[in-house]
Each structure stands twice: as C-alpha cells, then as structure tokens.
Enzyme design. Structure first.
Site, PDB file in Angstrom:
ATOM      1  N   LEU A  10     -27.342 -13.996  17.546  1.00  0.00           N
ATOM      2  CA  LEU A  10     -27.240 -14.653  18.840  1.00  0.00           C
ATOM      3  C   LEU A  10     -26.709 -16.077  18.741  1.00  0.00           C
ATOM      4  CD1 LEU A  10     -30.597 -13.487  20.490  1.00  0.00           C
ATOM      5  CD2 LEU A  10     -28.293 -12.599  20.899  1.00  0.00           C
ATOM      6  N   GLY A  11     -26.981 -16.766  17.632  1.00  0.00           N
ATOM      7  CA  GLY A  11     -26.502 -18.138  17.528  1.00  0.00           C
ATOM      8  C   GLY A  11     -27.137 -18.873  16.372  1.00  0.00           C
ATOM      9  N   GLY A  13     -29.035 -22.616  15.238  1.00  0.00           N
ATOM     10  CA  GLY A  13     -29.743 -23.785  15.723  1.00  0.00           C
ATOM     11  C   GLY A  13     -30.053 -24.739  14.596  1.00  0.00           C
ATOM     12  N   GLY A  14     -30.725 -25.829  14.925  1.00  0.00           N
ATOM     13  CA  GLY A  14     -31.044 -26.816  13.916  1.00  0.00           C
ATOM     14  C   GLY A  14     -31.975 -26.291  12.846  1.00  0.00           C
ATOM     15  N   MET A  15     -32.812 -25.311  13.195  1.00  0.00           N
ATOM     16  CA  MET A  15     -33.771 -24.783  12.234  1.00  0.00           C
ATOM     17  C   MET A  15     -33.211 -23.610  11.453  1.00  0.00           C
ATOM     18  SD  MET A  15     -37.632 -23.415  12.937  1.00  0.00           S
ATOM     19  CE  MET A  15     -37.011 -21.890  13.640  1.00  0.00           C
ATOM     20  N   GLY A  16     -32.296 -22.853  12.045  1.00  0.00           N
ATOM     21  CA  GLY A  16     -31.773 -21.687  11.362  1.00  0.00           C
ATOM     22  C   GLY A  16     -30.971 -20.804  12.286  1.00  0.00           C
ATOM     23  N   VAL A  18     -30.532 -17.449  14.813  1.00  0.00           N
ATOM     24  CA  VAL A  18     -31.276 -16.669  15.799  1.00  0.00           C
ATOM     25  C   VAL A  18     -30.619 -15.300  15.936  1.00  0.00           C
ATOM     26  CG1 VAL A  18     -32.175 -16.580  18.150  1.00  0.00           C
ATOM     27  CG2 VAL A  18     -31.818 -18.797  17.032  1.00  0.00           C
ATOM     28  N   LYS A  32     -35.976 -15.821  14.785  1.00  0.00           N
ATOM     29  CA  LYS A  32     -35.385 -17.040  14.245  1.00  0.00           C
ATOM     30  C   LYS A  32     -35.724 -17.134  12.764  1.00  0.00           C
ATOM     31  CE  LYS A  32     -35.905 -19.092  18.765  1.00  0.00           C
ATOM     32  NZ  LYS A  32     -36.231 -20.289  19.567  1.00  0.00           N
ATOM     33  N   ASP A 126     -36.535 -32.131  22.302  1.00  0.00           N
ATOM     34  CA  ASP A 126     -35.104 -31.802  22.333  1.00  0.00           C
ATOM     35  C   ASP A 126     -34.786 -30.942  23.552  1.00  0.00           C
ATOM     36  OD1 ASP A 126     -32.481 -31.916  21.474  1.00  0.00           O
ATOM     37  OD2 ASP A 126     -32.664 -30.225  20.103  1.00  0.00           O
TER      38      ASP A 126
END
Length: 285
Positions: A10-11, A13-16, A18, A32, A126
C-alpha cells in the site's frame, strides 16, 4: 507476517512498509512492517512495544485501531483495521478544496479522533493530510502513537525535527516541551489545507487562509494556530464550539466525485486481496 497473508503493497512510511493483508478469517487489514535498519536497536524495540500497547487502548469512530502486533519478531510488525479509502492528501491533490459540508464533517471527525487519542495519553505529533483517510463513513486518523517509537530513535540526532514541515507547531521547531497542543496546531493546518490554502507562502498572512473557511471553522482554526500552546483549544472544546454533539457524520458528507473515488479505492483493494482458495473445494486449484 505473523498470522496475516500479505497481498499488496500500500505504501511506505517513516516507520516502514504498509501492506494490505488478510487475517485467518479473510478480513482485510493493514500490516505495517518496521524498516530493517531499526530492528537492531533494542531501545527502539522497547519503545515500539510500549507505543503498541498504548495505541491498542485507543477506540473511537474516527480512528483505525491497532488489532495485533509482533514487537518481538525478527521484523517487528503491527496490524490495524484496514480503512478502504484514499488519504486526504490524495483527495486534495485530485479534487482540490473540500466543500463546506465535507470540510465541517472532516473537522468534527478528526477532532473526535484526537479526543480519543489524547484520552489515552498519546500525542500523535504528525497529524497531516497523509495520515487522514477518507471513507464513506467519515474521516479516520491513522498512525497515532506508533510513529513515536521510530521518531524517538531519530531524536538521538540533534539536527532532526520530528514531524512534517508545514504542520509543525512552533514549539516543535524550538525544542520546547511538547504537549497534546501540537496536534491541535496541526489540526488547524489540516483545515487550512483542506479549505484551499495548499501552503502558506513565506510572509503570507494567516487571514488569507482563514477567509477560505466557513466563519465557525475559521474561528476554531485561528485559535488552534495560536503561537502559545496554552491558548489552543482541546479536541473537546473544538467539538463543543462546532456543535459536534448534534449527530453522526451525515451520509452525504462526500460530494459525488469524492464518493466515486472512495468506491473505486475500495473496489481496487478488494481485487488486490482475493480470498485464498481451499484445495478441498470442488473446482479449486
């Protein structure tokens, strides 16, 4: 990943990363998976586990609750309810400013989400259009609390600022102590963006952005964007000032073009996650 079958990306992000996933009962979820460079940091793992535990306590109509997690796994992961809909950022990029009815429903929904998040002692830090999903039932705030684990690791470097520029409260830029008021500043910025002010140009007056909003939303937004965090309203005060106790999100809160976008998004994820065929079923491969 754990008990969940990953079916589509799906995409990022800053953490990892998704992923769209399926539970053992074929329920769609968002999975995630933490970035590989973070997994070897024991302090990150401890913070991640604490934030997962806190986020599991959050409930509300306008959030995407955490339902499962594997903080001790080789690659830590967490699972949230999957919300079939585009982000507010995607909506604004494709369709421009929101009409008044949609904007008001957005404000009430996000305020209610922040009320639930803050009640659990979590500060999002955020909030931005990319972390707000638009569904047929109303807006949903995602990534609350969890990002704090990854950000805390980043904070060991003094040249980094937590959050997304354009939505950071003044105290986030100066290193002052942070409270839930930083989310209310970001809330005000989200409403400005959703109302048509894509960004404040250097030296632009706040009054120009506020003129794009209905009068009651403009007053609330101005208070949220106050420089002093003590003077910003709480989510509960925003709901009170906007008459948030009048009822649920109206079924017609999305104009036809946006409802079509939500429907298409849902249809695409349904085809991305077909249920696993049972080998013992006649005709199954």
């Amino acid at each position: 990943m754990g008990r969940y079958r990953l079916t589509a990306r799906l995409g990022e992000g800053g953490m990892g990363t998704v992923y769209l996933g399926l539970s053992p009962g074929a329920r769609q979820v968002a999975v995630k998976v933490v970035r590989e460079e973070l997994v070897s940091d024991p302090s990150f793992r401890r913070r991640f586990a604490r934030e997962v535990d806190a986020a599991r306590r959050v409930s509300g109509f306008h959030t995407a609750p955490v339902v499962d997690a594997g903080p001790e796994d080789t690659r830590p992961w967490l699972v949230t309810e999957y919300i079939p809909g585009p982000s507010l950022q995607q909506v604004l990029e494709l369709h421009g400013p929101l009409p008044a009815l949609t904007l008001r429903a957005l404000a009430l929904g996000v305020a209610e989400a922040l009320e639930a998040i803050h009640a659990c002692g979590i500060v999002h830090r955020d909030l931005k259009p990319g972390n707000i999903l638009i569904s047929s039932a109303g807006p949903r705030v995602i990534d609350f609390g969890i990002a704090r684990g990854a950000e805390a690791t980043a904070l060991t470097r003094t040249d980094l600022v937590v959050g997304t520029r354009g939505f950071l409260a003044p105290e986030q830029l100066t290193g002052a102590p942070l409270t839930a008021a930083v989310d209310m500043y970001a809330f005000g910025m989200v409403l400005c963006h959703a109302g048509g002010s894509a960004r404040f140009a250097d030296g632009a007056a706040l009054s120009g952005a506020l003129r794009l909003l209905p009068s009651d939303l403009a007053a609330v937004t101005a208070a949220c964007l106050g420089h002093d965090p003590v003077g910003r309203p709480s989510p509960t005060e925003v709901l009170r000032d906007l008459g948030g106790a009048d009822g649920e999100t109206p079924s017609d809160w999305l104009p036809p073009a946006l409802r079509t976008l939500v429907d298409l998004h849902q249809a695409s994820t349904m085809t991305a996650a077909p249920p696993r065929a049972r080998p013992d079923r006649p005709g199954a491969p």
